[in-house]
Design a protein around this motif. Structure first.
Motif, short mmCIF file in Angstrom:
data_model
loop_
_atom_site.label_atom_id
_atom_site.label_comp_id
_atom_site.label_asym_id
_atom_site.label_seq_id
_atom_site.Cartn_x
_atom_site.Cartn_y
_atom_site.Cartn_z
N THR A 61 0.82 -1.22 0.00
CA THR A 61 0.00 0.00 0.00
C THR A 61 0.85 1.27 0.00
O THR A 61 0.37 2.31 -0.43
CB THR A 61 -1.01 0.00 1.16
N ILE A 62 2.09 1.19 0.45
CA ILE A 62 3.00 2.33 0.26
C ILE A 62 3.14 2.59 -1.24
O ILE A 62 3.01 3.73 -1.70
CB ILE A 62 4.37 2.09 0.93
N ALA A 63 3.38 1.54 -2.00
CA ALA A 63 3.50 1.69 -3.45
C ALA A 63 2.18 2.15 -4.07
O ALA A 63 2.17 3.01 -4.96
CB ALA A 63 3.94 0.37 -4.08
N TYR A 64 1.08 1.60 -3.59
CA TYR A 64 -0.24 1.98 -4.12
C TYR A 64 -0.55 3.45 -3.89
O TYR A 64 -1.20 4.09 -4.71
CB TYR A 64 -1.33 1.10 -3.52
N SER A 65 -0.07 4.01 -2.79
CA SER A 65 -0.36 5.42 -2.51
C SER A 65 0.20 6.33 -3.61
O SER A 65 -0.37 7.38 -3.89
CB SER A 65 0.18 5.83 -1.14
N GLY A 66 1.29 5.92 -4.22
CA GLY A 66 1.84 6.70 -5.33
C GLY A 66 0.94 6.68 -6.56
O GLY A 66 0.88 7.65 -7.33
N ILE A 67 0.24 5.58 -6.74
CA ILE A 67 -0.73 5.48 -7.85
C ILE A 67 -1.94 6.33 -7.51
O ILE A 67 -2.37 7.18 -8.30
CB ILE A 67 -1.16 4.01 -8.06
N ASN A 68 -2.48 6.09 -6.36
CA ASN A 68 -3.71 6.75 -5.93
C ASN A 68 -3.57 8.26 -5.84
O ASN A 68 -4.50 8.99 -6.16
CB ASN A 68 -4.10 6.17 -4.56
N THR A 69 -2.41 8.73 -5.43
CA THR A 69 -2.23 10.15 -5.16
C THR A 69 -1.64 10.92 -6.34
O THR A 69 -2.05 12.06 -6.59
CB THR A 69 -1.30 10.32 -3.93
N PHE A 70 -0.69 10.33 -7.06
CA PHE A 70 0.11 11.13 -7.99
C PHE A 70 -0.08 10.86 -9.48
O PHE A 70 0.54 11.54 -10.29
CB PHE A 70 1.60 10.98 -7.63
N PHE A 121 -7.09 5.02 -14.74
CA PHE A 121 -7.91 4.53 -13.64
C PHE A 121 -9.06 3.64 -14.12
O PHE A 121 -9.43 2.68 -13.44
CB PHE A 121 -8.42 5.68 -12.78
N VAL A 122 -9.61 3.93 -15.29
CA VAL A 122 -10.66 3.07 -15.85
C VAL A 122 -10.08 1.69 -16.17
O VAL A 122 -10.66 0.66 -15.81
CB VAL A 122 -11.31 3.71 -17.10
N LEU A 123 -8.93 1.67 -16.83
CA LEU A 123 -8.27 0.40 -17.15
C LEU A 123 -7.86 -0.33 -15.87
O LEU A 123 -8.03 -1.55 -15.76
CB LEU A 123 -7.05 0.65 -18.04
N PHE A 124 -7.36 0.41 -14.90
CA PHE A 124 -6.96 -0.15 -13.61
C PHE A 124 -8.13 -0.89 -12.97
O PHE A 124 -8.02 -2.05 -12.58
CB PHE A 124 -6.47 0.99 -12.71
N ALA A 125 -9.27 -0.23 -12.90
CA ALA A 125 -10.47 -0.84 -12.29
C ALA A 125 -10.95 -2.04 -13.10
O ALA A 125 -11.32 -3.08 -12.54
CB ALA A 125 -11.57 0.20 -12.15
N LEU A 126 -10.94 -1.90 -14.41
CA LEU A 126 -11.40 -2.98 -15.28
C LEU A 126 -10.52 -4.23 -15.12
O LEU A 126 -11.05 -5.35 -15.01
CB LEU A 126 -11.38 -2.51 -16.74
N ILE A 127 -9.23 -4.06 -15.08
CA ILE A 127 -8.32 -5.20 -14.93
C ILE A 127 -8.54 -5.88 -13.57
O ILE A 127 -8.56 -7.11 -13.48
CB ILE A 127 -6.85 -4.77 -15.09
N ILE A 128 -8.74 -5.10 -12.52
CA ILE A 128 -8.98 -5.69 -11.21
C ILE A 128 -10.27 -6.51 -11.23
O ILE A 128 -10.29 -7.66 -10.78
CB ILE A 128 -9.02 -4.62 -10.10
N MET A 167 -0.64 -3.71 -15.65
CA MET A 167 0.27 -4.58 -14.90
C MET A 167 0.14 -4.33 -13.39
O MET A 167 0.08 -5.27 -12.60
CB MET A 167 1.71 -4.35 -15.34
N ILE A 168 0.09 -3.07 -13.02
CA ILE A 168 -0.03 -2.71 -11.61
C ILE A 168 -1.36 -3.21 -11.05
O ILE A 168 -1.42 -3.74 -9.94
CB ILE A 168 0.14 -1.19 -11.42
N ALA A 169 -2.42 -3.04 -11.82
CA ALA A 169 -3.75 -3.49 -11.37
C ALA A 169 -3.77 -4.99 -11.15
O ALA A 169 -4.33 -5.47 -10.16
CB ALA A 169 -4.81 -3.08 -12.39
N LEU A 170 -3.19 -5.75 -12.07
CA LEU A 170 -3.15 -7.19 -11.92
C LEU A 170 -2.40 -7.56 -10.64
O LEU A 170 -2.86 -8.40 -9.86
CB LEU A 170 -2.49 -7.86 -13.13
N GLY A 171 -1.28 -6.92 -10.41
CA GLY A 171 -0.50 -7.20 -9.20
C GLY A 171 -1.20 -6.75 -7.94
O GLY A 171 -1.44 -7.53 -7.02
#
Length: 183
Positions: A6-15, A33-40, A89-93
């Motif tokens: 979640t430290i790494a995720y905060s960089g996605i979510n915030t920046f 963010f649309v692709l991120f949500a769709l992949i998840i 890739m990030i969303a899958l991980g």
């Protein structure tokens, strides 16, 4: 492990919106963010089945690889394709790791301690987002956003080491059975 994830995720979510703007791709942040949500959403059913059939390690290690590799690609993304590919890739991980690690935390706890396990998991998750937002803002200000995403990938490497040291190795030494989602 969840705190580093979640430290790494905060960089996605915030920046991401600010980073996309710095790359002259501000319009791509929404698509990210649309692709991120769709992949998840699309990946969780089959990664859950993979987790059940093949075991926790077979799922966790590749997802950490995808997460770290996605952050490295993001740090070097200078085209819309790479920017969006890194998001996938990030969303899958991240999407797989978050839920699978939560299952491991719950199933590794005695029945009477499962509420505490969930609370502790969520506490470390929230702490990671808070710490990550501050830490990664400092890295971005001191260096740049590319360096910040490389630091984020290092956080995933720390997650991998903590997973191995705290769970994988200990489970093997104590002969704890593998955890599945649907027991």
């Amino acid at each position: 492990s969840i705190i580093f994830i979640t430290i790494a995720y905060s960089g996605i979510n915030t920046f991401i919106p600010v980073y996309a703007k710095s790359l002259q791709m501000a319009h791509m942040a929404n698509y990210f963010f649309v692709l991120f949500a769709l992949i998840i959403v699309l990946s969780r059913p089959w990664t859950g089945k993979l987790f059940d059939r093949m075991g926790d390690h077979i799922t966790i290690y590749p997802c950490m690889f995808f997460y770290a590799a996605g952050l490295i690609v993001l740090s070097q993304a200078h085209t819309p394709f790479l920017f969006l590919a890194s998001g996938a890739m990030i969303a899958l991980g991240h999407g797989t790791l978050y839920s699978c690690l939560q299952v491991i935390a719950i199933k590794s706890s005695p029945d009477q301690r499962r509420g505490s396990a969930i609370s502790t998991y969520l506490l470390f998750s929230d702490a990671g987002v808070g710490i990550g937002s501050l830490l990664l803002a400092w890295v971005a200000e001191s260096m740049d956003y590319s360096a910040m995403y490389l630091v984020s990938s290092a956080a995933i490497c720390l997650a991998l080491m903590s997973y191995f040291g705290l769970y994988h190795r200990n489970r093997k030494m104590r002969k704890i059975p593998e955890v599945t989602i649907h027991e």
